[in-house]
Design an enzyme around this catalytic site. Structure first.
Site, short mmCIF file in Angstrom:
data_model
loop_
_atom_site.label_atom_id
_atom_site.label_comp_id
_atom_site.label_asym_id
_atom_site.label_seq_id
_atom_site.Cartn_x
_atom_site.Cartn_y
_atom_site.Cartn_z
N THR A 183 0.86 -1.18 0.00
CA THR A 183 0.00 0.00 0.00
C THR A 183 0.90 1.23 0.00
OG1 THR A 183 -1.68 -1.19 1.25
CG2 THR A 183 -1.84 1.21 1.21
N PHE A 240 -5.68 -6.91 -0.83
CA PHE A 240 -6.89 -6.55 -0.08
C PHE A 240 -7.16 -7.57 1.02
CE2 PHE A 240 -7.44 -4.96 -4.44
CZ PHE A 240 -7.62 -3.61 -4.20
N LEU A 241 -6.10 -7.92 1.75
CA LEU A 241 -6.22 -8.98 2.76
C LEU A 241 -6.77 -8.44 4.08
CD1 LEU A 241 -2.87 -10.94 2.30
CD2 LEU A 241 -4.98 -11.04 0.96
N ARG A 242 -7.61 -9.26 4.70
CA ARG A 242 -8.07 -8.98 6.06
C ARG A 242 -7.35 -9.92 7.01
NH1 ARG A 242 -13.96 -10.78 5.53
NH2 ARG A 242 -12.87 -12.26 4.18
N GLU A 243 -6.74 -9.39 8.04
CA GLU A 243 -6.08 -10.26 9.01
C GLU A 243 -7.12 -11.20 9.61
OE1 GLU A 243 -3.15 -8.86 11.70
OE2 GLU A 243 -2.73 -7.08 10.50
N GLY A 280 -8.14 -0.35 14.50
CA GLY A 280 -6.72 -0.22 14.81
C GLY A 280 -5.94 -1.06 13.83
N CYS A 333 -2.95 -1.21 9.30
CA CYS A 333 -3.39 -0.73 7.99
C CYS A 333 -4.26 0.52 8.06
CB CYS A 333 -4.14 -1.85 7.24
SG CYS A 333 -3.08 -3.23 6.76
N LYS A 371 -2.84 4.02 9.76
CA LYS A 371 -1.71 4.64 9.07
C LYS A 371 -2.05 4.95 7.61
CE LYS A 371 0.26 0.99 6.62
NZ LYS A 371 0.76 0.96 5.22
#
Length: 450
Positions: free
Chosen positions: A137, A168-171, A274, A277, A280
């Site tokens: 990013t 486009f990953l989600r943890e 939070g 990603c 910031k």
């Protein structure tokens, strides 16, 4: 591209050898998933100890399903790791750059120095045709600058091409999001680069692909994160209003979710976002808009950020009020350290931020998290820690649920009530059934609810 002997997985040939530069959260996931699709993959990192761990099948992060994928593809021989840029350049036809772009210290802007370091280390070894693909990013304009640097520093010159392919990953769902993405964005400057990337992603099946230019590809990721952050902060702004007016934000959210134009995803009121990603990225987005002379376009994101931070302060204030106006020596149990469930990531964690603020004001804080405890201990050793929710809550005068792990959502209020000093709980994520807890004799509090 070199004519390597093709391996075949299902109906799709995989004629390219891939490298992944950077083996953090994004890189480790991408490397293992590309190997799972049938490619030969070589991962690189400058951290020798990390490479040794990965080569043994040990992950430096917690991500459901990833360790199994890593080990299976190490065993198959399709995946291995190195610290050598020269080896990477000789091996790979397509090089994915997956390094981080953290917030600069003392600034809002993104630090892209890790990207420059990768390009400067890789390019001198690129002596044949290849494609370098950025997945990080970045501020808009970064890709064009790096493309010029690649050509300038590479022996192969114009045969080395750059593309931008944002992730486009989600943890907590990274494997799923890599192997079953909802879209693929290709920022390219030639038909050749587009064809190579379409070939790389062909084993995924029929996935919507958006082919665009560098600036648009860069903006897609930051715009997506900005929209999600805005949606989260919107419902939390409504929570502030509900607190002032005596409304219930959970019922408000439910009513809004039935509107097809709005939808219910990311409309969950609570402690806010939070992680590494969203916070910031929206700050870097506004900083880049300022540099481009378009500061007014993203001025609203500064308020999005402030709303988010106010939810943390409000949680601290609510807890202090419950305890009679002061934390001095009062025992507070904090359930959650990770910024979200199914992750051990504590970067900009709202849960830990609240815990730290209470401790700074004299509270005796004890934290428990199912997987992020070691990371929290290392970062904040002065906080108290426990090995279970029951241990954390022992003799606590108030319990704070700040990360919505399923383990916490399914806690038995009677069982927990047997160990606390006072049956008072602050549900920072609106994750519990308020009636169930109140029927068990708990003073149940939540943000944005009466």
């Amino acid at each position: 591209m070199p004519d390597h002997k093709e391996s075949v997985r299902g109906e799709h040939a995989v004629p390219y050898r891939l490298t992944v530069l950077g083996t953090g959260y994004l890189g480790a996931t991408h490397a293992a998933c590309m190997a799972e699709l049938g490619f030969e993959v070589l991962g690189l990192d400058v951290d020798q100890s990390k490479i040794e761990r990965l080569q043994r099948g040990e992950l430096p992060i917690h991500e459901p399903g990833l360790e199994e994928l890593l080990r299976r593809n190490l065993d198959s021989g399709r995946l291995r790791f190195t610290t050598s840029y020269e080896e990477v350049a000789k091996f790979g036809d397509v090089h994915f750059i997956c390094v981080g772009t953290p917030q600069k210290k003392g600034e809002q802007a993104a630090d892209v120095s890790f990207l420059d370091a990768v390009v400067e280390s890789l390019a001198p070894h690129l002596d044949r045709e290849c494609l370098v693909v950025g997945k990080s990013t970045v501020p808009v304009g970064t890709a064009e600058r790096l493309a010029d640097k690649l050509v300038r520093l590479s022996p192969a010159g114009m045969q080395v091409e750059l593309a931008w392919n944002p992730e486009f990953l989600r943890e907590g769902f990274a494997v799923q999001d890599t192997l079953r993405p909802d879209r693929i964005v290709l920022g390219v400057t030639s038909e050749r680069a587009e064809k190579v990337l379409r070939d790389v992603y062909a084993p995924l099946g029929e996935i919507p692909i958006v082919v665009t230019d560098f600036p648009t590809a860069e903006l897609v990721k930051t715009a997506a994160n900005a929209f999600l952050a805005t949606k989260i902060s919107f419902i939390n702004a409504m929570a502030e209003l509900c607190e002032a007016a005596g409304g219930d934000v959970t019922q408000l959210s439910q009513a809004l979710s039935y509107d097809e134009r709005i939808g219910g995803r990311y409309l969950n009121p609570g402690l806010g976002f939070g992680g590494g990603c969203l916070p910031k990225d929206i700050r870097a987005f506004t900083a880049r808009a300022d540099e481009l002379g378009a500061s007014q376009a993203l001025a609203f994101l500064r308020e999005v950020d402030q709303i988010n931070l106010r939810r943390r302060a409000r949680t601290v204030d609510l807890t202090r009020d419950i305890l009679g106006g002061a934390f001095d020596g009062r025992r507070v149990a904090v359930l959650g350290a990770a910024f979200k469930p199914n992750s051990d990531d504590i970067r900009d964690s709202p849960a830990l931020d609240v815990a730290l603020k209470i401790a700074e004001q004299g509270g005796q804080v004890t934290v428990y998290d199912p997987v992020a405890l070691s990371n929290a201990r290392a970062a904040h050793p002065h906080l108290g820690y426990a090995e279970s929710a029951m241990e954390a809550a022992h003799e606590a005068e108030v319990v704070l649920l700040l990360t919505e792990w399923q383990e916490f959502v399914t806690l038995d209020p009677e069982e927990l009530g047997a160990v606390v000093a006072a049956r008072t709980i602050v549900d920072g994520r609106n994750a519990l059934d308020a009636d169930t807890w109140r029927e068990a004799g708990w003073d149940y509090r939540a943000l944005g609810r009466p």
